[in-house]
Design an enzyme around this catalytic site. Sequence first.
Site, PDB file in Angstrom:
ATOM      1  N   SER A  80       3.862 -46.850  23.734  1.00 60.51           N
ATOM      2  CA  SER A  80       4.974 -46.636  22.806  1.00 60.51           C
ATOM      3  C   SER A  80       5.084 -47.802  21.840  1.00 60.51           C
ATOM      4  O   SER A  80       4.651 -48.921  22.143  1.00 60.51           O
ATOM      5  CB  SER A  80       6.297 -46.475  23.588  1.00 60.51           C
ATOM      6  OG  SER A  80       7.353 -46.094  22.726  1.00 60.51           O
ATOM      7  N   ASP A  81       5.656 -47.522  20.682  1.00 60.91           N
ATOM      8  CA  ASP A  81       5.867 -48.575  19.695  1.00 60.91           C
ATOM      9  C   ASP A  81       7.050 -48.198  18.816  1.00 60.91           C
ATOM     10  O   ASP A  81       7.345 -47.006  18.621  1.00 60.91           O
ATOM     11  CB  ASP A  81       4.621 -48.772  18.822  1.00 60.91           C
ATOM     12  CG  ASP A  81       4.693 -50.064  18.036  1.00 60.91           C
ATOM     13  OD1 ASP A  81       4.423 -51.124  18.636  1.00 60.91           O
ATOM     14  OD2 ASP A  81       5.036 -50.043  16.846  1.00 60.91           O
ATOM     15  N   GLN A  82       7.726 -49.219  18.313  1.00 61.57           N
ATOM     16  CA  GLN A  82       8.873 -48.987  17.443  1.00 61.57           C
ATOM     17  C   GLN A  82       8.801 -49.895  16.223  1.00 61.57           C
ATOM     18  O   GLN A  82       8.521 -51.094  16.348  1.00 61.57           O
ATOM     19  CB  GLN A  82      10.180 -49.245  18.190  1.00 61.57           C
ATOM     20  CG  GLN A  82      11.428 -48.935  17.368  1.00 61.57           C
ATOM     21  CD  GLN A  82      12.704 -49.208  18.154  1.00 61.57           C
ATOM     22  OE1 GLN A  82      13.097 -50.353  18.316  1.00 61.57           O
ATOM     23  NE2 GLN A  82      13.322 -48.157  18.671  1.00 61.57           N
TER      24      GLN A  82
END
EC number: 3.6.1.-
Length: 204
Positions: A80-82
């Site tokens: 995941s990445d934001q």
Amino acid sequence: MAQVFAQSPPATSRALVLGSTSRYRRELLQRLHIPFEVAAPQVDETPRPGEAPADLACRLALAKAQAIAYQFPGAVVIGSDQVADLAGEPLGKPGTHERATQQLRRMRGQTVIFQTAVAVVCAQTGFAQTELAPVKVKFRDLSNAEIEAYLQAEQPYDCAGSAKSEGLGIALLDAIESDDPTALVGLPLIRTCRMIRAAGVKVL
């Protein structure tokens, strides 16, 4: 070395691995009461020239999942990445008080899209999916004193956009719009559940 987190889980047909060093994502995934391991992906997070924040988040989420999937080929791996998206400009983790101050001053009175991407990969089966969970966040017209008081209190230097909505950072905001409530914290669990089920993990 991978760490194991387990809470009286139901049976699963495939092992689950979280490819992330984020304690926020680890704590969110623990809510599902499924055993999982944690492994740190070695991925260069530098944006490409002209890369849109949403594209950057999706690319990095998939790269993190793929990097760990090579180490655990039979497992289902979550990456995941934001990226905070301010009018098309990517804002990452500030790292320092000074950069956090600059970010919050730029974002005050603005609507920022937190582009949160999650990817699920299983190398053995060839399964690979990526989904984006954008969160629209309206910041209050903050004073310099409010920004300083918040940063001194919470020191959110490891958070994209310099604010923790699950903590005191909620006081910085006017509104949050999202169809996946945990996306702003860093891992959209509705999408994550859907994808790991499809990849072979029994959630309930």
